[in-house]
Design a protein around this motif. Structure first.
Motif, PDB file in Angstrom:
ATOM      1  N   ILE A  19     -56.521  33.454  -7.297  1.00  0.00           N
ATOM      2  CA  ILE A  19     -57.030  33.806  -5.919  1.00  0.00           C
ATOM      3  C   ILE A  19     -58.309  33.596  -5.376  1.00  0.00           C
ATOM      4  O   ILE A  19     -58.563  33.250  -4.364  1.00  0.00           O
ATOM      5  CB  ILE A  19     -56.086  35.107  -5.606  1.00  0.00           C
ATOM      6  N   VAL A  20     -59.223  34.493  -6.198  1.00  0.00           N
ATOM      7  CA  VAL A  20     -60.534  34.282  -5.716  1.00  0.00           C
ATOM      8  C   VAL A  20     -61.123  32.963  -5.796  1.00  0.00           C
ATOM      9  O   VAL A  20     -61.827  32.468  -5.015  1.00  0.00           O
ATOM     10  CB  VAL A  20     -61.333  35.371  -6.696  1.00  0.00           C
ATOM     11  N   LEU A  21     -61.060  32.292  -7.019  1.00  0.00           N
ATOM     12  CA  LEU A  21     -61.638  30.738  -7.004  1.00  0.00           C
ATOM     13  C   LEU A  21     -60.825  30.007  -5.924  1.00  0.00           C
ATOM     14  O   LEU A  21     -61.617  28.923  -5.585  1.00  0.00           O
ATOM     15  CB  LEU A  21     -61.299  30.363  -8.369  1.00  0.00           C
ATOM     16  N   LEU A  22     -59.832  30.088  -5.778  1.00  0.00           N
ATOM     17  CA  LEU A  22     -59.038  28.800  -4.916  1.00  0.00           C
ATOM     18  C   LEU A  22     -59.182  29.411  -3.431  1.00  0.00           C
ATOM     19  O   LEU A  22     -58.615  28.655  -2.576  1.00  0.00           O
ATOM     20  CB  LEU A  22     -57.605  28.817  -5.248  1.00  0.00           C
ATOM     21  N   HIS A  23     -59.623  30.442  -3.087  1.00  0.00           N
ATOM     22  CA  HIS A  23     -59.756  31.224  -1.714  1.00  0.00           C
ATOM     23  C   HIS A  23     -58.599  31.050  -1.080  1.00  0.00           C
ATOM     24  O   HIS A  23     -58.276  30.717   0.062  1.00  0.00           O
ATOM     25  CB  HIS A  23     -60.648  30.321  -0.875  1.00  0.00           C
ATOM     26  N   MET A  24     -57.465  31.678  -1.599  1.00  0.00           N
ATOM     27  CA  MET A  24     -56.165  31.840  -1.205  1.00  0.00           C
ATOM     28  C   MET A  24     -56.050  32.964  -0.124  1.00  0.00           C
ATOM     29  O   MET A  24     -56.656  34.167  -0.278  1.00  0.00           O
ATOM     30  CB  MET A  24     -55.138  32.283  -2.421  1.00  0.00           C
ATOM     31  N   THR A  25     -55.517  32.725   0.882  1.00  0.00           N
ATOM     32  CA  THR A  25     -55.382  33.628   1.891  1.00  0.00           C
ATOM     33  C   THR A  25     -54.096  34.574   1.674  1.00  0.00           C
ATOM     34  O   THR A  25     -53.207  34.362   0.749  1.00  0.00           O
ATOM     35  CB  THR A  25     -55.196  32.947   3.496  1.00  0.00           C
ATOM     36  N   ILE A  26     -53.887  35.691   2.315  1.00  0.00           N
ATOM     37  CA  ILE A  26     -52.803  36.570   2.302  1.00  0.00           C
ATOM     38  C   ILE A  26     -51.448  35.915   2.678  1.00  0.00           C
ATOM     39  O   ILE A  26     -50.514  35.865   1.882  1.00  0.00           O
ATOM     40  CB  ILE A  26     -52.776  37.608   3.132  1.00  0.00           C
ATOM     41  N   LYS A  27     -51.461  34.704   3.638  1.00  0.00           N
ATOM     42  CA  LYS A  27     -50.323  33.888   3.956  1.00  0.00           C
ATOM     43  C   LYS A  27     -49.948  33.239   2.706  1.00  0.00           C
ATOM     44  O   LYS A  27     -48.880  33.051   2.294  1.00  0.00           O
ATOM     45  CB  LYS A  27     -50.725  33.208   5.096  1.00  0.00           C
ATOM     46  N   ASP A  28     -50.755  32.558   2.165  1.00  0.00           N
ATOM     47  CA  ASP A  28     -50.737  31.847   0.884  1.00  0.00           C
ATOM     48  C   ASP A  28     -50.168  32.515  -0.387  1.00  0.00           C
ATOM     49  O   ASP A  28     -49.099  32.125  -0.834  1.00  0.00           O
ATOM     50  CB  ASP A  28     -52.094  31.065   0.214  1.00  0.00           C
ATOM     51  N   ILE A  29     -50.616  33.853  -0.714  1.00  0.00           N
ATOM     52  CA  ILE A  29     -49.759  34.602  -1.586  1.00  0.00           C
ATOM     53  C   ILE A  29     -48.497  34.855  -1.029  1.00  0.00           C
ATOM     54  O   ILE A  29     -47.505  34.844  -2.161  1.00  0.00           O
ATOM     55  CB  ILE A  29     -50.742  35.814  -1.632  1.00  0.00           C
ATOM     56  N   LEU A  30     -48.225  35.111   0.084  1.00  0.00           N
ATOM     57  CA  LEU A  30     -46.841  35.265   0.637  1.00  0.00           C
ATOM     58  C   LEU A  30     -45.872  34.153   0.400  1.00  0.00           C
ATOM     59  O   LEU A  30     -44.885  34.355   0.142  1.00  0.00           O
ATOM     60  CB  LEU A  30     -46.941  35.957   2.086  1.00  0.00           C
ATOM     61  N   VAL A  31     -46.376  33.174   0.804  1.00  0.00           N
ATOM     62  CA  VAL A  31     -45.677  31.762   0.666  1.00  0.00           C
ATOM     63  C   VAL A  31     -45.427  31.550  -0.778  1.00  0.00           C
ATOM     64  O   VAL A  31     -44.390  31.004  -1.107  1.00  0.00           O
ATOM     65  CB  VAL A  31     -46.597  30.561   1.434  1.00  0.00           C
ATOM     66  N   CYS A  32     -46.487  31.723  -1.710  1.00  0.00           N
ATOM     67  CA  CYS A  32     -46.232  31.404  -3.262  1.00  0.00           C
ATOM     68  C   CYS A  32     -45.037  32.514  -3.562  1.00  0.00           C
ATOM     69  O   CYS A  32     -43.956  31.897  -4.463  1.00  0.00           O
ATOM     70  CB  CYS A  32     -47.471  31.769  -4.059  1.00  0.00           C
ATOM     71  N   PHE A  33     -45.125  33.775  -3.194  1.00  0.00           N
ATOM     72  CA  PHE A  33     -43.981  34.482  -3.752  1.00  0.00           C
ATOM     73  C   PHE A  33     -42.469  34.158  -3.085  1.00  0.00           C
ATOM     74  O   PHE A  33     -41.744  34.249  -3.671  1.00  0.00           O
ATOM     75  CB  PHE A  33     -44.290  36.055  -3.095  1.00  0.00           C
ATOM     76  N   LEU A  34     -42.575  33.838  -1.753  1.00  0.00           N
ATOM     77  CA  LEU A  34     -41.252  33.145  -1.058  1.00  0.00           C
ATOM     78  C   LEU A  34     -40.872  31.920  -1.630  1.00  0.00           C
ATOM     79  O   LEU A  34     -39.680  31.702  -1.578  1.00  0.00           O
ATOM     80  CB  LEU A  34     -41.871  33.093   0.332  1.00  0.00           C
ATOM     81  N   ALA A  35     -41.746  31.351  -2.133  1.00  0.00           N
ATOM     82  CA  ALA A  35     -41.347  30.088  -2.784  1.00  0.00           C
ATOM     83  C   ALA A  35     -41.005  29.989  -4.045  1.00  0.00           C
ATOM     84  O   ALA A  35     -39.926  29.293  -4.580  1.00  0.00           O
ATOM     85  CB  ALA A  35     -42.601  28.873  -2.778  1.00  0.00           C
ATOM     86  N   PHE A  36     -41.579  30.742  -5.061  1.00  0.00           N
ATOM     87  CA  PHE A  36     -40.992  30.806  -6.508  1.00  0.00           C
ATOM     88  C   PHE A  36     -39.907  31.683  -6.867  1.00  0.00           C
ATOM     89  O   PHE A  36     -39.115  31.519  -7.618  1.00  0.00           O
ATOM     90  CB  PHE A  36     -42.276  31.221  -7.225  1.00  0.00           C
ATOM     91  N   LEU A  37     -39.921  32.819  -5.917  1.00  0.00           N
ATOM     92  CA  LEU A  37     -38.803  33.634  -6.271  1.00  0.00           C
ATOM     93  C   LEU A  37     -37.226  33.119  -5.985  1.00  0.00           C
ATOM     94  O   LEU A  37     -36.365  33.149  -6.823  1.00  0.00           O
ATOM     95  CB  LEU A  37     -38.682  35.081  -5.269  1.00  0.00           C
ATOM     96  N   PRO A  38     -37.182  32.280  -4.877  1.00  0.00           N
ATOM     97  CA  PRO A  38     -35.476  31.767  -5.040  1.00  0.00           C
ATOM     98  C   PRO A  38     -35.485  30.747  -6.006  1.00  0.00           C
ATOM     99  O   PRO A  38     -34.274  30.519  -6.350  1.00  0.00           O
ATOM    100  CB  PRO A  38     -35.682  31.242  -3.480  1.00  0.00           C
ATOM    101  N   THR A  39     -36.492  29.951  -6.291  1.00  0.00           N
ATOM    102  CA  THR A  39     -36.583  28.927  -7.220  1.00  0.00           C
ATOM    103  C   THR A  39     -35.871  29.531  -8.868  1.00  0.00           C
ATOM    104  O   THR A  39     -35.185  29.111  -9.377  1.00  0.00           O
ATOM    105  CB  THR A  39     -37.823  28.170  -7.448  1.00  0.00           C
ATOM    106  N   GLY A  40     -36.588  30.434  -9.011  1.00  0.00           N
ATOM    107  CA  GLY A  40     -36.135  31.240 -10.368  1.00  0.00           C
ATOM    108  C   GLY A  40     -34.747  31.735 -10.200  1.00  0.00           C
ATOM    109  O   GLY A  40     -33.613  31.457 -11.343  1.00  0.00           O
TER     110      GLY A  40
END
Length: 701
Positions: free
Chosen positions: A593-614
Motif C-alpha cells: 500500500i505504501v509503495l504503490l501509493h494506494m488510497t483508501i478508495k483503492d483499498i476499499l475497491v480491492c476488498f469489494l473486488a476480491f471478496l465476491p470473487t472468492g
C-alpha cells in the motif's frame, strides 16, 4: 359413543408375526383402525388408555412407505371412512358447535348443479384465531383471511379455477375413492398434496366450489421462523407444480381465460415473484456495467438524456412493488368489504407502523429462493413448522442456519453492488436521482439482512446477545462427522446445505456454474478502476488480480493442512504459526500500500473486488464437488467456506451488538411487535432471571 371412544387412530402400521413353534412363517404389515377407550382406574387419579387389538385392518404390500407421510396417511384413512361425504381436518384446525349445525346444509350442496356438473369438493372459509399473538401473527392472519375468503370466492366464481387449498374442505367420497384418493402422495414430487387433490378432481371431470356460510377455525404460524418454514414448503410445492404433468395437462385443456386464471392463482404468483427479484439483479448489474464502462457518463452528457424526470418518476413508482405494498392490496380490500374501508385504512396504517412492509419484503426473498432452487435442482422436502402459540427467542446461530443462503448471502451481494455503484456511478452525484434509483433496493437489502433479528423476541437484549455470541462461536468451530447434527456443528450444516447439488442433474450443475460467473465479470470490471493501474486496460492487470487470489488460497490451504496435522496435539504451536502467517501477510499488504501509493478508495475497491470473487470460486467448487475431492482440494474449499461464514457472521452481528447497548431499543421492539400479554411475560422473565443471577452470586459468596 363419544364418551366411551373419544379417539380413533387410523393409518397405524401393525406388525403381525405368525409362528409355528420356533419357526417364523410370515411377517405381515397392516394399516389398522384402533379405537382408544379412556377408563377411570380406581387406584389412580388419572385416566388409563385401553387399546381395543384391531377393529379393521388392511394388509400392506410391505414395510416401505410408498409416498409422502401426510398424504399417504390420508389415503390410508379414507378406507376406514363411511358415508358419501368426507371432511379432512388438519391438526392446526378447530371447529365450533354452531358451525356443526350447518353441516346438513353444506352436504346438500353436493346435490345442486354449479354450472354444468355437481361439485366434487365443497370449499369452506377459515377463521384465523391466532392473529393477536404478535404483529407477524396479525400479518399472517390478515393475509390468510383474504386468501381463504375473497380470493377463494373469486377463484370459484366466475374464474372456475379453485382447487383444493386447505383441509376443512368436504370431499365427495365416492367420486375420489375411485379416482386415486383425496391426496396425491408421490414421494418428492407432490409435496403440496392439497392442491394436487384439486388438480386431480378437475382433470377427472370434477367441480370445486366455495361456500362462506360455514367456517372452520385455524391456527396460523406466529413466529418468523415458523412462517418462513411454511413459506419455504409452499414455494417448494409450487416449484413441483411448475414441473408437474398436472399443470401441463390443465394448461392444454383449459380455455384461454381459465388457463391465465389458473397460471396466476398457482405457479404464476411465484414465477412473477422470481422475476421481480431477478429484475433487481439485472438492473443493478446493468447500471454497474454502465458506470464502470464509462457509458453512463456519456449518456448523462447527451441532451436527450439530461432531462429524464419521467424516468425518475417511473423508478419511484416501481419501488412500491418492491416494498411489498401491492401484495397487501387484496388484504385491504377484504377488510374493507367485511369491516368497512375506514377500518381497512386504519389497519393498513397500523400494519405499516408495525413494519408490515418489512415482513412482506422479507417473505419475497423466501419465496424466490426456494422456488428458484426447486426449479434448478429439485429435491423438495416436507418442513415441519410446529405452528405453536409459543413465541420464543431464536439464537443467532439458528437464524443464520435458516436464512444464510436464502437472504443473508443475497443481501450482502446486493449491498456490495450498491456500494460500488455509489463509488463510480454518475447518479450518485445527484442526491435526488440516487435516492429514486436505489432507495427501494437499500430497503430490500436491510430487510433481508436484519428482519430475522428485528422480529426476534428479545433480539436486542444484551444478556441474550452474549449467549448468542457464545453459541455462535461454539457452532462455527465444532468439527462435523457421522452423527453430529447440523445444530451442533457448522461443518455438518454446510454439508447438508449442499444436498440439492448431490442429486441434481447435469443441467442444474451447468446453470449453477453459469450463475456463479457473474462474480468474475464483476471483478473484471472493478480491478481496472484502481488508480494504481493508470488507466491501463491490458489483460495483464486482470491476471495479476487472479495471482493475488491464488496467494490467498495457498495461505488458506496451509492453514487447513496445519489444522488437520497439528491442531489436535500442538494447539499452541499451530496458533502461533497461524498468527505469524497473518501478521506477515498484513505486513506485506501495508508495504504494498505504501509503495504503490494506494488510497483508501483503492483499498476499499480491492476488498469489494476480491471478496465476491472468492465466493464465486466457492460456489463453483461446491457444484463440482467430485472433481475437487479427487484433486484433494476439498479441505481448502471447506476452509474458504468457513472463513466466509465468519465474515458474514461478523457483518451481521456487529450492528445488532451496537443496538443492544441501548436498553430502550429492546423495550421499543417488544412493545411494538408483540401483544401486551407477551410483553408483560417478557418483563417478568427478565425480573426472574435477574433474581436468579443475584441468588447464584450470593450463593457463591
Amino acid at each position: 359413543m363419544i364418551l366411551l371412544y373419544p379417539s380413533l387412530r387410523v393409518a397405524y402400521i401393525d406388525v403381525v408375526e405368525d409362528r409355528v413353534g420356533e419357526k417364523q412363517i410370515e411377517t405381515a404389515y397392516y394399516s389398522t383402525l384402533v379405537k382408544v377407550a379412556l377408563n377411570k382406574d380406581s387406584e389412580s387419579a388419572g385416566p388409563v388408555q385401553n387399546l381395543d387389538q384391531v377393529i379393521y385392518r388392511i394388509k400392506l404390500p410391505g414395510p416401505a412407505i410408498l409416498g409422502e407421510g401426510k398424504p399417504e396417511n390420508q389415503n390410508h384413512a379414507i378406507i376406514f371412512t363411511r358415508g358419501e361425504g368426507l371432511q379432512t381436518i388438519d391438526m392446526n384446525q378447530d371447529n365450533y358447535m354452531e358451525e356443526a349445525l350447518k353441516m346438513r346444509n353444506l352436504l346438500q350442496e353436493f346435490l345442486t348443479e354449479d354450472g354444468i356438473r355437481q361439485p366434487s369438493i365443497l370449499g369452506v372459509r377459515e377463521h384465523i384465531f391466532t392473529g393477536s399473538v404478535s404483529s407477524l401473527a396479525w400479518f399472517m392472519s390478515n393475509q390468510e383471511h383474504s386468501f381463504v375468503t375473497i380470493g377463494q370466492r373469486l377463484l370459484a366464481n366466475p374464474l372456475k379455477v379453485r382447487f383444493h387449498y386447505g383441509h376443512p374442505d368436504v370431499f365427495d367420497r365416492l367420486f375420489h375413492l375411485t379416482r386415486g384418493g383425496v391426496s396425491k402422495a408421490s414421494r418428492s414430487i407432490n409435496l403440496s398434496e392439497d392442491i394436487f387433490a384439486g388438480f386431480n378432481s378437475t382433470l377427472r371431470g370434477g367441480n370445486v366450489t366455495h361456500h362462506e356460510y360455514v367456517q372452520v377455525g385455524k391456527g396460523r404460524d406466529v413466529g418468523l421462523n415458523q412462517i418462513s418454514k411454511f413459506e419455504a414448503k409452499v414455494a417448494n410445492g409450487n416449484g413441483e407444480q411448475t414441473l408437474s404433468r398436472d399443470i401441463y395437462r390443465l394448461g392444454h385443456r383449459f380455455d384461454f381465460f381459465r388457463m391465465l386464471s389458473c397460471y396466476f392463482t398457482t405457479v404464476g404468483f411465484y414465477f412473477s415473484t422470481l422475476l421481480t427479484v431477478f429484475t433487481v439483479y439485472v438492473f443493478l448489474y446493468g447500471r454497474l456495467y454502465l458506470a464502470l464502462s464509462g457509458l453512463e457518463e456519456g449518456l448523462a452528457t447527451q441532451r436527450k438524456f439530461s432531462h429524464n424526470h419521467a424516468l425518475q418518476v417511473a423508478l419511484a413508482s416501481q419501488s412500491l412493488v418492491q416494498l411489498g405494498f401491492l401484495m397487501a392490496l387484496p388484504m385491504m380490500m377484504e377488510i374493507g368489504l367485511e369491516k368497512g374501508f375506514g377500518k381497512a385504512l386504519s389497519e393498513f396504517i397500523m400494519m405499516n407502523l408495525q413494519l408490515a412492509s418489512v415482513f412482506f419484503t422479507f417473505s419475497l426473498g423466501t419465496k424466490t429462493h426456494y422456488y428458484g432452487r426447486m426449479l434448478l435442482h429439485g429435491g423438495a422436502q416436507y418442513r415441519s413448522t410446529g405452528r405453536g402459540f409459543v413465541v420464543f427467542h431464536a439464537k443467532f446461530a439458528e437464524n443464520y442456519r435458516l436464512y444464510s443462503r436464502s437472504h443473508f448471502v443475497k443481501g450482502i451481494e446486493l449491498m456490495t453492488l450498491l456500494i460500488v455503484y455509489q463509488l463510480f456511478g454518475q447518479t450518485s452525484h445527484s442526491t435526488i436521482a440516487y435516492i429514486f434509483v436505489t432507495s427501494s433496493m437499500w430497503f430490500l437489502v436491510l430487510t433481508w439482512l436484519f428482519a430475522p433479528f428485528l422480529f426476534n423476541p428479545s433480539g436486542f437484549e444484551w444478556a441474550k446477545i452474549l449467549d448468542d455470541w457464545s453459541d455462535w462461536n461454539k457452532w462455527i468451530s465444532n468439527r462435523g462427522g457421522i452423527g453430529v447434527s447440523p445444530e451442533k456443528s457448522w461443518e455438518s450444516w454446510w454439508e447438508i446445505e449442499q444436498e440439492h447439488l448431490k442429486h441434481t442433474g447435469t443441467l442444474g450443475i451447468i446453470f449453477e456454474i453459469i450463475l456463479s460467473l457473474r462474480f468474475f465479470i464483476y471483478q473484471y470490471g472493478l480491478v481496472y478502476q484502481l488508480t494504481i493501474t493508470n488507466n491501463n486496460k491490458s489483460i495483464v492487470v486482470y491476471l495479476i488480480s487472479w495471482l493475488v487470489i491464488l496467494v490467498m488460497l495457498v495461505i488458506l490451504k496451509i492453514i487447513s493442512v496445519g489444522r488437520r496435522r497439528f491442531g489436535a496435539n500442538f494447539q499452541l504451536f499451530f496458533r502461533l504459526i497461524k498468527f505469524m502467517i497473518f501478521v506477515s501477510f498484513f505486513a506485506i499488504l501495508v508495504v504494498l500500500i505504501v509503495l504503490l501509493h494506494m488510497t483508501i478508495k483503492d483499498i476499499l475497491v480491492c476488498f469489494l473486488a476480491f471478496l465476491p470473487t472468492g465466493w464465486g470460486i466457492l460456489l463453483i467448487a461446491q457444484a463440482c464437488r467430485p472433481l475437487f475431492r479427487v484433486t484433494g482440494l476439498w479441505g481448502s474449499v471447506r476452509a474458504l467456506a468457513r472463513a466466509y461464514e465468519v465474515i458474514m457472521g461478523m457483518l451481521l452481528f456487529t450492528p445488532i451488538t451496537v443496538l443492544s447497548w441501548f436498553p430502550f431499543v429492546s423495550e421499543f421492539q417488544t412493545r411494538m411487535l408483540f401483544n401486551q400479554a407477551f410483553s408483560r411475560g417478557l418483563q417478568i422473565s427478565r425480573i426472574l432471571g435477574g433474581q436468579k443471577k443475584e441468588r447464584a452470586a450470593s450463593t457463591k459468596d
